[in-house]
Design a protein around this motif. Structure first.
Motif, PDB file in Angstrom:
ATOM      1  N   LEU A 211       0.828  -1.204   0.000  1.00 23.80           N
ATOM      2  CA  LEU A 211       0.000   0.000   0.000  1.00 23.80           C
ATOM      3  C   LEU A 211       0.867   1.261   0.000  1.00 23.80           C
ATOM      4  O   LEU A 211       0.596   2.230  -0.719  1.00 23.80           O
ATOM      5  CB  LEU A 211      -0.918  -0.008   1.219  1.00 23.80           C
ATOM      6  N   PHE A 212       1.919   1.209   0.790  1.00 28.00           N
ATOM      7  CA  PHE A 212       2.835   2.349   0.826  1.00 28.00           C
ATOM      8  C   PHE A 212       3.404   2.662  -0.546  1.00 28.00           C
ATOM      9  O   PHE A 212       3.336   3.779  -1.040  1.00 28.00           O
ATOM     10  CB  PHE A 212       4.008   2.062   1.771  1.00 28.00           C
ATOM     11  N   VAL A 215       0.931   3.979  -3.012  1.00 27.39           N
ATOM     12  CA  VAL A 215       0.648   5.403  -2.841  1.00 27.39           C
ATOM     13  C   VAL A 215       1.767   6.238  -3.457  1.00 27.39           C
ATOM     14  O   VAL A 215       1.525   7.221  -4.161  1.00 27.39           O
ATOM     15  CB  VAL A 215       0.455   5.745  -1.350  1.00 27.39           C
ATOM     16  N   PHE A 216       3.002   5.840  -3.215  1.00 26.29           N
ATOM     17  CA  PHE A 216       4.121   6.593  -3.779  1.00 26.29           C
ATOM     18  C   PHE A 216       4.108   6.556  -5.308  1.00 26.29           C
ATOM     19  O   PHE A 216       4.290   7.566  -5.967  1.00 26.29           O
ATOM     20  CB  PHE A 216       5.455   6.054  -3.253  1.00 26.29           C
ATOM     21  N   VAL A 264      -7.130   4.600  -4.325  1.00 26.05           N
ATOM     22  CA  VAL A 264      -6.257   4.232  -3.204  1.00 26.05           C
ATOM     23  C   VAL A 264      -7.077   4.076  -1.935  1.00 26.05           C
ATOM     24  O   VAL A 264      -6.789   3.221  -1.096  1.00 26.05           O
ATOM     25  CB  VAL A 264      -5.164   5.296  -2.959  1.00 26.05           C
ATOM     26  N   ALA A 268      -7.377   1.025   0.492  1.00 25.96           N
ATOM     27  CA  ALA A 268      -7.042   1.213   1.907  1.00 25.96           C
ATOM     28  C   ALA A 268      -8.145   0.670   2.800  1.00 25.96           C
ATOM     29  O   ALA A 268      -7.884  -0.017   3.790  1.00 25.96           O
ATOM     30  CB  ALA A 268      -6.790   2.683   2.193  1.00 25.96           C
ATOM     31  N   ILE A 275      -3.494  -3.120   7.493  1.00 25.27           N
ATOM     32  CA  ILE A 275      -2.628  -1.974   7.737  1.00 25.27           C
ATOM     33  C   ILE A 275      -2.266  -1.896   9.198  1.00 25.27           C
ATOM     34  O   ILE A 275      -1.100  -1.799   9.552  1.00 25.27           O
ATOM     35  CB  ILE A 275      -3.315  -0.658   7.323  1.00 25.27           C
TER      36      ILE A 275
END
Lengths: 286, 300, 494
Positions: A211-212, A215-216, A264, A268, A275
């Motif tokens: 997920l990180f 997002v980037f 996203v 999420a 998470i």
């Protein structure tokens, strides 16, 4: 922690929690109402409530989904493909490396050890991207990956790998080695042990790391600007362009922001339980 | 390359196999840009008539020019200010909120997702949102700002007020990152120390200072390090909120590099970037060797 | 508007089709199978008209047209990088100000021959300033203008025509309230209207772009032009034409910057965060100020459906001055009559062809197509295009503007202001030397330092001058000087 808490403490906690919720939510709410305002309402002082304080209009939404959809759609899908593709690749390659760095000792020329190796990965994120985009541009032109989805996927994979290596390392470290050793006894190879034992156990961490980096990758701007042109352009380029020379189109910016958060956010929400557990991840022991 | 965990050739190969793909990808993708921008930082570029871009080797001249340039030091000061105040604020808030989120208060599942959202938004879009919200004339805070009398402060003329705006925006964007990481850390803490402390009748504050905080130190210092490295690259927030002004009051070194790059002065851009790398590396190493080492020792 | 648009489109297609057909002696699909790629900025202005005309051109010629859009700030390095390394762009639409860099590096194709063979472009109808100065460089033509960029002053005609205001103004200042003729008058009027309540809303005196990373340096040029230039375009206001010394810290600029800083008293409290976008929206959507400085855009934006200024818009040439700064004698000289010097800030979006393009003719034809009267007469009346009038046909009659939604009086007033600016032989040219973007970046910081009070105007301008000298020396003073002189059509000094 079973002790009964005084009421005033509980009250304070609620005030703090809801206070922060308002701080987070207000700008998001403002983005939402701005997206349905007409241009003059945007600039005519604070108007909070659609229908009551102002008549909502769908102009900005129509522009995205109808008038200019044929331009936006390709950028939108490019973004999705590139972000997903690069994040999956980065997580696979990165967690392999990360596992290696946690479990095995590498020595190279008697000097280069695990610590240096993982620092090598991490240090890749220190250099500001503007310093490397033009060399990258030339490189990608030369190997004919310029303006292709594959090209951007490769670039983002490389740029996100350090994050994955970094985050996953500590997560793997927290999984007892004994589990894998017993697998070796059963005749598993290292890769099999990793795939069958360690990976499933670290699934939450993987998901969170995924997920990180998603997002980037989803939000990356400057590399996309230089490595794409017409076929592989992504959404952030579109958003960045909105405030340029001739007027801040707040309603359009709001729409674009909301449509870019949406995918996203869906992911999420879907992964939320992972998470909070999964970010124990490397984050954790750093 | 060989490994020491085993002398078996096959095993060595399989162990290398884990690391190699990542090494190759990162190496291939970074080595060319890194070397070429390092070389670039030692050149001067100009357009010769009809002949395109010409590079001339000038050694460390770009670096010495920068080191005697007040603008470079000014932007570095701004950067350090944003990094230290911003990261401290984000850590303080993040820790507090993460603790709250472990308290089983009503609505916390919802909040866990809500609180994540700011960091999921494209950085430049976050900056736009902050620009709308921090407009005290027509933004959502205007009535409060007018009532409390801060609407008409010289927000964009006063250096410190402008800096405050950038810090507020940056904090809104990145506190979620700290929250989520610390929350994960909190949830992983063992129960035993708390149970023991309870038996001894410790107050919640004692529990926090003597158990939670020390146990959380590795995670805390880890997340602070990540934020430090990333915060040095802050560009979007100042460029959108203030453009780096007034003067260079909110211009960070990364933004300085970006502006320089926009004028196609690539050599200077590369030199600024490498100077920044030096600074970040020094600070990162110091931090790692002093604070973080301590923290890890305390945590055992 | 739609009907008219279709009609225009049809006429355009027909004429262009005929011309192309005749010229080539073959069917209309002369570029079938060819692809051209053009880069520009997306505001969404500028990008919008190109994207809109691309399919029309495709239909007409069979070519495939890709329009690539970037942000304004990233456009300059993006184009340079491509022309230097890749040549994937056949053409770029950008500011003539950058010609210095692009032409001196040999990236652009001279277009004189193409233009001669493109009668449908009606080249001679383009206002002389854009033909002779903006589009050309060192004697050759490199660009097809799409946009006439120079700044003007806008005011609230309804307030100016109000009898009570006129009487009160006359009593207070001792002269007639009319469109400001000098910067001193502009200041008085900003002061007079600041704080007045209009339609239940308190308004400010003036809005101007003052923030960093925006357009502030162009506003300073506009405010200094009349103090600095009085001998016609060839005089220039930025550099000494003998030695390339900056003129930016001469008294004319110091006075302009001082007066500009002073205007903040009559502006919104967050004026230092205003770029042109905020100025336009504040003036045409929120009606928050009596005066504004902008390019031609406020005119066409007044026709937008949620504009509050329709029917109330006054436009006028940039104010002048009763005296000017004689840079040689180092003194202020009283002008025989008011000295006007409208400033062609930025220079107007124009298209240029990559010298290494494989499809130069097709690319030129597309640029020409967008610039032809059939398309441009329409485009300049629409706010979203970002294109402002630059052809004689554009300000011949207000009809087109009225059709596009402008109020008739507003339109007449607007075209008068444009006409008088364009016909002025003392138009100020923006600097077009290599490294223009670097000079500009230095100006951006200095102006902000002065406006925010971190430095006095004189100190800030001295700072800019020092930076400029550094840049000039680095790029080669003699080379820069020759190019600067060429841009002003002066002979090269040797």
């Amino acid at each position: 922690m079973k002790r009964k808490r005084p009421v005033w403490q509980t009250a304070l906690m609620y005030i703090a929690l809801y206070g922060w919720a308002i701080i987070v939510a207000l700008p998001l709410y403002w983005t939402l109402v701005t997206s349905i305002k007409s241009r003059s309402n945007v600039f005519n002082g604070p108007l909070y409530l659609p229908f009551i304080q102002f008549q909502p209009v769908m102009d900005a939404w129509n522009r995205f989904f109808i008038t200019d959809w044929r331009y936006f759609s390709s950028q939108y899908f490019n973004s999705i493909i590139i972000a997903l593709g690069s994040s999956i690749l980065a997580v696979i390659i990165g967690s392999l490396a990360s596992y290696g760095l946690t479990r095995f000792k590498y020595i190279w020329g008697g000097k280069l050890r695990n610590r240096e190796l993982s620092f090598y990965f991490i240090s890749q994120r220190i250099l500001p991207p503007v310093a490397v985009v033009i060399p990258l541009f030339i490189l990608f032109q030369t190997v004919k990956l310029f303006d292709t989805q594959i090209g951007l996927i490769i670039a983002y994979t490389a740029f996100n790998l350090p994050l994955v290596v970094w985050l996953m390392q500590d997560y793997f470290a927290s999984i007892p080695v004994e589990l894998e050793e017993s697998a070796y006894i059963d005749g598993c190879s290292k890769l099999e042990a990793f795939l069958r034992i360690t990976l499933p156990l670290s699934a939450p961490g993987l998901v969170a790391t995924f997920l990180f980096v998603l997002v980037f990758a989803w939000n990356e701007y400057i590399i996309a600007l230089f490595l794409s042109q017409s076929n592989a352009q992504t959404m952030p380029i579109l958003i960045a362009a909105q405030n340029a020379q001739r007027g801040p189109e707040w309603e359009a910016i709001s729409v674009l922001t909301l449509v870019t958060i949406l995918p996203v956010c869906v992911i999420a929400v879907f992964l939320e339980r992972f998470i909070s557990r999964g970010l124990l991840v490397g984050a954790v022991k750093g | 390359m060989k490994t020491t965990s085993t002398n078996n050739r096959n095993k060595t190969r399989s162990e290398l196999g884990f690391l190699l793909p990542a090494l190759v990808v990162v190496f291939v993708m970074s080595i060319f840009p890194l070397i070429s921008s390092l070389l670039l930082s030692m050149t001067k570029s100009s357009f010769s008539t009809g002949g395109g871009l010409q590079l001339e080797f000038v050694g460390f001249q770009n670096y010495s020019n920068l080191l005697s340039d007040a603008r470079f030091w000014g932007t570095l000061g701004n950067t350090l200010l944003f990094v230290f105040i911003g990261v401290a604020l984000q850590f303080g808030l993040g820790l507090g909120i993460a603790m709250l989120l472990t308290q089983k208060l009503f609505g916390q599942t919802f909040f866990r997702v809500l609180f994540l959202i700011p960091m999921m938004i494209t950085p430049v879009a976050v900056a736009y949102i902050m620009k709308m919200v921090l407009n005290f004339q027509i933004g959502p805070l205007a009535p409060i700002a007018k009532a409390l009398g801060f609407a008409d402060l010289p927000w964009f003329a006063d250096a410190n007020l402008s800096r405050l705006l950038v810090i507020v925006g940056d904090t809104w964007q990145w506190t979620p990152f700290v929250i989520i990481v610390l929350l994960a850390g909190l949830e992983a803490l063992p129960n035993e120390p708390y149970e023991a402390a309870q038996v001894e009748g410790a107050t919640p504050w004692q529990m926090f200072t003597q158990i939670t905080f020390p146990l959380l130190l590795p995670v805390s210092t880890g997340v602070v390090l990540i934020r430090l490295v990333e915060a040095f690259k802050i560009v979007d927030m100042p460029i959108v909120l203030t453009g780096g002004g007034p003067g260079i009051a909110t211009e960070t070194t990364s933004l300085f590099a970006y502006y320089t790059w926009r004028t196609f002065d690539q050599s200077k851009t590369a030199a600024i970037a490498y100077l920044l790398v030096v600074v970040v590396t020094i600070i990162g190493t110091l931090y790692n060797n002093i604070i973080r080492k301590r923290a890890l020792e305390v945590a055992g | 508007m739609n009907k008219k648009y279709i009609a225009f489109g049809a006429v355009g297609l027909l004429t262009a089709g005929l011309v192309l057909g005749v010229a080539q002696g073959q069917g209309a699909k002369k570029y079938a199978g060819k692809t051209i790629t053009i880069v520009t900025f997306d505001g969404p202005q500028i990008g919008e008209p190109l994207r809109r005309h691309a399919p029309e051109f495709e239909k007409l010629t069979g070519a495939k047209v890709n329009i690539v859009l970037t942000t304004f700030g990233d456009l300059f390095p993006r184009i340079l990088t491509d022309f230097q390394n890749a040549n994937s762009f056949d053409a770029a639409v950008f500011a003539p100000q950058w010609l210095g860099d692009y032409v001196s590096a040999g990236y652009l194709e001279p277009l004189d021959g193409y233009i001669k063979n493109a009668p449908e472009l009606k080249w001679n109808e383009i206002a002389p300033f854009f033909r002779e100065f903006s589009a050309t460089y060192a004697g050759k033509t490199y660009m097809v203008p799409f946009d006439g960029d120079f700044q003007m002053v806008y005011y609230r005609r309804d307030l100016w025509e109000n009898a009570a205001n006129r009487a009160a103004f006359r009593t207070k200042y001792g002269y007639q309230l009319a469109a400001p003729k000098t910067w001193a008058e502009y200041r008085d009027m900003a002061e007079f209207f600041n704080g007045k309540t209009v339609d239940g809303k308190k308004i400010y005196g003036a809005v101007e772009a003052m923030t960093r990373n925006a357009q502030s340096f162009w506003i300073l040029g506009s405010r200094a032009a009349a103090y600095m230039q009085y001998k016609g375009t060839a005089q220039g206001i930025f550099f000494d034409t003998n030695n390339m010394n900056p003129l930016i810290n001469e008294d004319g600029f110091v006075r302009a910057l001082t007066e500009w800083k002073d205007i903040q008293k009559f502006a919104p409290p967050n004026i230092l965060n205003y770029g042109t976008g905020e100025v336009r929206s504040g003036f045409t959507k929120a009606c928050e100020a009596a005066l504004a400085i902008d390019w031609g855009d406020i005119g066409s934006l007044s026709a937008d459906k949620d504009s509050c200024i329709k029917g109330k818009l006054g436009s006028t040439i940039l104010p002048g001055s009763k005296d000017y700064w004689d840079r040689d004698a180092n003194k202020w000289v009283t002008a025989p009559r008011i000295n006007y010097a409208p400033y062609a800030a930025f220079g107007g979006w124009s298209g240029a062809v990559n010298a290494k393009s494989k499809e130069k003719q097709a690319t030129f034809d597309f640029l020409s197509f967008v610039g032809q009267p059939a398309q441009s007469n329409e485009d300049v009346t629409i706010g979203i295009t970002g294109f402002n009038p630059y052809r004689t046909s554009h300000f011949a009659s207000p009809d087109l503007y009225v059709k596009a939604g402008m109020d008739a009086t507003d339109a007449k007033n607007y075209l008068n202001a444009i006409g008088s600016s364009l016909k002025n032989r003392n138009l100020v040219l923006d600097y077009r030397v290599p490294g223009a973007a670097r000079y500009q970046a230095a100006m951006d910081v200095g102006v902000s330092e002065a406006l925010s009070g971190q430095k006095t105007p004189k100190d800030a301008l001295d700072g800019i001058a020092a930076e400029w000298n550094k840049i000039t020396n680095e790029l080669g003073r003699q080379k820069q000087l020759n190019i600067y002189r060429q841009s002003l059509k002066l002979k090269s000094l040797q």
